[in-house]
Design an enzyme around this catalytic site. Structure first.
Site, PDB file in Angstrom:
ATOM      1  N   GLY A  81      42.464 -42.027  13.693  1.00  0.00           N
ATOM      2  CA  GLY A  81      42.610 -43.019  14.748  1.00  0.00           C
ATOM      3  C   GLY A  81      41.526 -44.072  14.795  1.00  0.00           C
ATOM      4  O   GLY A  81      40.754 -44.132  15.748  1.00  0.00           O
ATOM      5  N   ASP A 143      29.525 -33.296   3.262  1.00  0.00           N
ATOM      6  CA  ASP A 143      29.642 -33.894   1.917  1.00  0.00           C
ATOM      7  C   ASP A 143      28.312 -34.466   1.420  1.00  0.00           C
ATOM      8  O   ASP A 143      28.140 -34.695   0.231  1.00  0.00           O
ATOM      9  CB  ASP A 143      30.694 -35.012   1.922  1.00  0.00           C
ATOM     10  CG  ASP A 143      32.037 -34.550   2.471  1.00  0.00           C
ATOM     11  OD1 ASP A 143      32.300 -33.331   2.431  1.00  0.00           O
ATOM     12  OD2 ASP A 143      32.814 -35.402   2.939  1.00  0.00           O
ATOM     13  N   GLY A 186      33.965 -31.511  -0.154  1.00  0.00           N
ATOM     14  CA  GLY A 186      33.021 -32.553  -0.587  1.00  0.00           C
ATOM     15  C   GLY A 186      33.671 -33.914  -0.749  1.00  0.00           C
ATOM     16  O   GLY A 186      33.014 -34.878  -1.112  1.00  0.00           O
ATOM     17  N   ARG A 187      34.990 -33.952  -0.548  1.00  0.00           N
ATOM     18  CA  ARG A 187      35.738 -35.200  -0.726  1.00  0.00           C
ATOM     19  C   ARG A 187      35.515 -35.755  -2.135  1.00  0.00           C
ATOM     20  O   ARG A 187      35.655 -34.999  -3.077  1.00  0.00           O
ATOM     21  CB  ARG A 187      35.349 -36.199   0.349  1.00  0.00           C
ATOM     22  CG  ARG A 187      36.564 -36.828   1.022  1.00  0.00           C
ATOM     23  CD  ARG A 187      36.148 -37.781   2.093  1.00  0.00           C
ATOM     24  NE  ARG A 187      36.015 -37.099   3.361  1.00  0.00           N
ATOM     25  CZ  ARG A 187      36.915 -37.136   4.337  1.00  0.00           C
ATOM     26  NH1 ARG A 187      38.008 -37.837   4.195  1.00  0.00           N
ATOM     27  NH2 ARG A 187      36.719 -36.482   5.461  1.00  0.00           N
ATOM     28  N   HIS A 285      37.560 -24.764   5.392  1.00  0.00           N
ATOM     29  CA  HIS A 285      36.795 -25.105   6.595  1.00  0.00           C
ATOM     30  C   HIS A 285      35.697 -24.105   6.944  1.00  0.00           C
ATOM     31  O   HIS A 285      34.909 -24.365   7.855  1.00  0.00           O
ATOM     32  CB  HIS A 285      37.747 -25.301   7.781  1.00  0.00           C
ATOM     33  CG  HIS A 285      38.555 -26.549   7.639  1.00  0.00           C
ATOM     34  ND1 HIS A 285      39.744 -26.566   6.947  1.00  0.00           N
ATOM     35  CD2 HIS A 285      38.323 -27.824   8.048  1.00  0.00           C
ATOM     36  CE1 HIS A 285      40.225 -27.808   6.963  1.00  0.00           C
ATOM     37  NE2 HIS A 285      39.381 -28.585   7.615  1.00  0.00           N
TER      38      HIS A 285
HETATM   39  O1  F6P Z   1      34.233 -34.962   5.144  1.00  0.00           O
HETATM   40  C1  F6P Z   1      34.156 -33.613   5.499  1.00  0.00           C
HETATM   41  C2  F6P Z   1      35.354 -32.861   4.986  1.00  0.00           C
HETATM   42  O2  F6P Z   1      35.173 -31.493   5.334  1.00  0.00           O
HETATM   43  C3  F6P Z   1      35.625 -33.013   3.505  1.00  0.00           C
HETATM   44  O3  F6P Z   1      34.756 -32.261   2.693  1.00  0.00           O
HETATM   45  C4  F6P Z   1      37.070 -32.601   3.440  1.00  0.00           C
HETATM   46  O4  F6P Z   1      37.718 -33.176   2.325  1.00  0.00           O
HETATM   47  C5  F6P Z   1      37.638 -33.151   4.727  1.00  0.00           C
HETATM   48  O5  F6P Z   1      36.543 -33.314   5.616  1.00  0.00           O
HETATM   49  C6  F6P Z   1      38.677 -32.278   5.372  1.00  0.00           C
HETATM   50  O6  F6P Z   1      39.135 -32.901   6.526  1.00  0.00           O
HETATM   51  P1  F6P Z   1      40.101 -32.190   7.570  1.00  0.00           P
HETATM   52  O7  F6P Z   1      39.274 -31.260   8.390  1.00  0.00           O
HETATM   53  O8  F6P Z   1      40.663 -33.307   8.361  1.00  0.00           O
HETATM   54  O9  F6P Z   1      41.136 -31.458   6.776  1.00  0.00           O
END
Ligand code: F6P
Length: 369
Positions: A81, A143, A186-187, A285
């Site tokens: 958002g 990250d 880690g994106r 997570h």
């Molecule tokens: O940027 C933090 C992060 O945990 C990344 O490592 C991961 O790709 C992303 O967020 C996951 O996001 P979400 O919690 O929205 O799935």
């Protein structure tokens, strides 16, 4: 010096361990040091856009319990958002930036502290500049990809989770003679995979910044087995591409796609090529939750105090940062605009290679030393 009486604070983007420690540090410094009141905004920028504005005064009473030790964020957060293009129920995108600025004034705030990653800091900096709102940023993200700071809040705890996972996977891998693949977050950056992999003794570490080959992975696993070890540990960052150049993603409930799946894709390809059972664990997570590490508590505390001091000095549109064993501050305009990646010829990649770990293909210059 600006007259500050009411300070706002919000957390934005994905949560991580250490956010509550940072909020506590801000509240302690603002109240003990300057006698201000602090107002916590709920759910990131949403709290200021919603009507009534969603906030809560943060007094010292909140922090005499165990918040310093707790994961998550007591204020709530959002990583969806963008107020400049907010997704409305009818599917359209609406610019709600004016509502954010209006919310700030409705609360009578004098300044805002934003705790966020580079994406959030970029949006909040733009919002605050547009509305002329005095703002200071604090970097957080597991990250660890925010420019101009060696560490962001949350990274250390996430790496500890990876190391703990490898400590637990190693004995079961050894007992069953398996190759265990651990997929980590880690994106687009491989900081978590690289640090966690080195500290957890991985044989193979794959990161988005360095291309790898399946042949290279197989060769390393065979080498480990030839040397007399019956198992191997592989860490792969979620943002890695397959050999075919695809980055696997998953979509949860029609939301924006997230990285995920490279571990399974790798295991399918490896299973037929190595003489061992290959298994996968996706850490997900778990890396964001739990008690913050000592380093994250320290960083959060130092960042929170320095951020409030910047507000007191009237130094705005700046982000606190960790450089050379201390806290400094840098212009936010210099940190936004993309992620800080692992340097393929940096100290940690050289360390991993020096340990014999396969970290993807070396360029001719690197191989020549
Ligand atoms: O940027 C933090 C992060 O945990 C990344 O490592 C991961 O790709 C992303 O967020 C996951 O996001 P979400 O919690 O929205 O799935």
């Amino acid at each position: 010096m600006p007259k500050v009486h009411r300070l706002g604070i919000l957390t934005s983007g994905g949560d991580c361990a250490g956010l509550n420690a940072a909020i506590r540090a801000v509240v302690h410094r603002a109240i003990y040091g300057y006698g201000w009141t602090v107002h916590g905004i709920r759910d990131g920028s949403l709290g200021l856009m919603n009507r009534p504005v969603e906030h809560q005064e943060l007094t010292l009473e909140f922090f005499n319990s165990n918040l310093l030790r707790m994961g998550g964020t007591m204020l709530g957060t959002t990583n969806k958002g963008d107020p400049f293009a907010y997704p409305m129920p009818d599917g359209s995108l609406k610019d709600r930036s004016g509502e954010f600025v209006e919310g700030f004034h409705m609360l009578g705030l004098d300044a805002l502290i934003v705790i966020g990653g580079d994406g959030s800091l970029k949006i909040l900096d733009k919002l605050c500049k547009q509305g002329g709102l005095p703002m200071v940023g604090i970097p957080k993200t597991i990250d660890n990809d925010v420019h101009l700071t060696e560490f962001a809040i949350g990274f250390s705890t996430a790496v500890n989770v990876v190391v703990d996972a490898l400590d637990r996977l190693q004995p079961t891998a050894a007992s069953h003679h398996r190759v265990m693949i651990l997929e980590v977050m880690g994106r687009d950056s491989g900081h978590i995979a690289l640090s966690g992999g080195i500290a957890g003794g991985a044989d193979v570490i794959l990161i988005p910044e360095i291309p790898y080959s399946l042949d290279g992975v197989v060769k390393k696993i065979e080498e480990v087995r030839r040397a007399g070890r019956n198992h191997a540990l592989v860490v792969v960052a979620e943002g890695c591409r397959t050999e075919e150049g695809l980055t696997p993603t998953v979509t949860w409930g029609g939301q924006q796609a997230r990285y995920g799946g490279i571990g399974h894709s790798l295991s399918e390809q490896l299973n037929s090529r190595v003489n061992a059972e290959v298994r996968v664990m996706v850490l997900g997570h778990l890396q964001r939750g739990g008690q913050p590490s000592m380093q994250d508590r320290l960083l959060a505390s130092a960042f929170g105090v320095h951020a409030v001091d910047l507000v007191a000095k009237g130094k705005f549109n700046r982000m606190v940062a960790w450089q050379d064993r201390g806290v400094v501050d840098v212009p936010i305009s210099k940190v936004v605009g993309g992620a800080r990646h692992v340097e393929p010829d940096g100290a940690l990649v050289r360390t991993a290679r020096g340990l014999g770990t396969y970290v993807g293909e070396e360029t001719a210059t690197e191989a020549a030393g």
